[in-house]
Scaffold this motif. Sequence first.
Motif, PDB file in Angstrom:
ATOM      1  N   ASP A  18       1.255  -0.832  -0.411  1.00  0.00           N
ATOM      2  CA  ASP A  18      -0.461  -0.069  -0.341  1.00  0.00           C
ATOM      3  C   ASP A  18       1.059   1.118   0.028  1.00  0.00           C
ATOM      4  N   ILE A  19       2.076   1.487   0.665  1.00  0.00           N
ATOM      5  CA  ILE A  19       2.571   2.325   0.666  1.00  0.00           C
ATOM      6  C   ILE A  19       3.655   2.459  -1.021  1.00  0.00           C
ATOM      7  N   LEU A  20       4.014   1.644  -1.414  1.00  0.00           N
ATOM      8  CA  LEU A  20       4.459   1.936  -2.713  1.00  0.00           C
ATOM      9  C   LEU A  20       3.473   2.320  -3.726  1.00  0.00           C
ATOM     10  N   LEU A  21       2.607   1.602  -3.111  1.00  0.00           N
ATOM     11  CA  LEU A  21       0.940   2.177  -4.068  1.00  0.00           C
ATOM     12  C   LEU A  21       1.370   3.730  -4.518  1.00  0.00           C
ATOM     13  N   GLU A  22       0.747   4.095  -3.002  1.00  0.00           N
ATOM     14  CA  GLU A  22       0.585   5.473  -2.663  1.00  0.00           C
ATOM     15  C   GLU A  22       2.271   6.638  -2.820  1.00  0.00           C
ATOM     16  N   GLY A  40       6.487  -4.387  -8.225  1.00  0.00           N
ATOM     17  CA  GLY A  40       7.212  -3.776  -7.363  1.00  0.00           C
ATOM     18  C   GLY A  40       8.304  -2.994  -7.001  1.00  0.00           C
ATOM     19  N   GLU A  41       8.608  -2.716  -9.197  1.00  0.00           N
ATOM     20  CA  GLU A  41       9.094  -1.841  -8.293  1.00  0.00           C
ATOM     21  C   GLU A  41       9.309  -0.252  -9.117  1.00  0.00           C
ATOM     22  N   ILE A  42       9.829   0.752  -9.095  1.00  0.00           N
ATOM     23  CA  ILE A  42       9.461   1.623  -9.691  1.00  0.00           C
ATOM     24  C   ILE A  42      10.193   2.257 -10.562  1.00  0.00           C
ATOM     25  N   VAL A  82      -2.634  -6.673 -13.548  1.00  0.00           N
ATOM     26  CA  VAL A  82      -2.310  -8.276 -11.908  1.00  0.00           C
ATOM     27  C   VAL A  82      -1.025  -7.798 -11.798  1.00  0.00           C
ATOM     28  N   SER A  83      -0.364  -8.029 -10.636  1.00  0.00           N
ATOM     29  CA  SER A  83       0.978  -7.941 -10.375  1.00  0.00           C
ATOM     30  C   SER A  83       1.300  -9.789  -9.971  1.00  0.00           C
ATOM     31  N   PRO A  88       1.988  -4.584  -5.320  1.00  0.00           N
ATOM     32  CA  PRO A  88       0.709  -3.789  -6.160  1.00  0.00           C
ATOM     33  C   PRO A  88       0.534  -4.141  -7.029  1.00  0.00           C
ATOM     34  N   LYS A  89      -0.372  -3.821  -7.607  1.00  0.00           N
ATOM     35  CA  LYS A  89      -1.040  -4.085  -8.923  1.00  0.00           C
ATOM     36  C   LYS A  89      -0.142  -3.289  -9.522  1.00  0.00           C
ATOM     37  N   ASN A  90       0.329  -3.399 -10.959  1.00  0.00           N
ATOM     38  CA  ASN A  90       1.118  -2.820 -11.766  1.00  0.00           C
ATOM     39  C   ASN A  90       0.270  -2.255 -12.772  1.00  0.00           C
TER      40      ASN A  90
END
Length: 197
Positions: A18-22, A40-42, A82-83, A88-90
């Motif tokens: 959630d934190i990563l997606l936010e 999971g990687e920006i 979907v990831s 989180p979702k891609n």
Amino acid sequence: MSAVAHEQPITGSPSQADILLESFLSLHSPEGFRAELIEGEIIVAPPPDGDHEDHISHLITQVIRRSKTDMSVSGGKGLRLVSGGLCPKNHVIPDLTFAPEELRLFRGAPSWMEPDGVAMVVEVTSGKPDQDRIAKRHCYARAAIPLYLLVDREKAQLSLFGKPHREEYTEVHLAAFGEPLALPEPFDFDLDTKPFL
């Protein structure tokens, strides 16, 4: 008898995903840069070079003029996919996204839309070609996008992936730059790859 303390999960506490997606969704990229969240990687990519855009132009022109089905195209439409695992979702931005015109898929769509109705996504390799060859391919297959066309500039070839199953495509058709590549329904024409030479 001593009491044993049991840890209780803290409800309402955000997960790492959630934190990563936010963090990703609140990211402000420099103008012209593209930010994606892949497994999971920006990933933040700079604006593409001229040859990349020349390939994109040739693809759009041929698909619009030669497809048996009228197609809508978007260059830079965000797809929420979907990831794998606990990520989180891609959030992926293909170089091109094609959908049948009759679906009017892009009209009124949010910045990040679901891929339902997408006929084909296209990537032209840039700074991180393995991202397009592997990670994005798995993302698109997992999302059941029927066709994924990879224009691999380093290998001077096109790969057309079809028939997605789980997180892989079960068919692949290759063409060296200069050779025709048959695009199946709903496109149904031979893509001329000579302009990529």
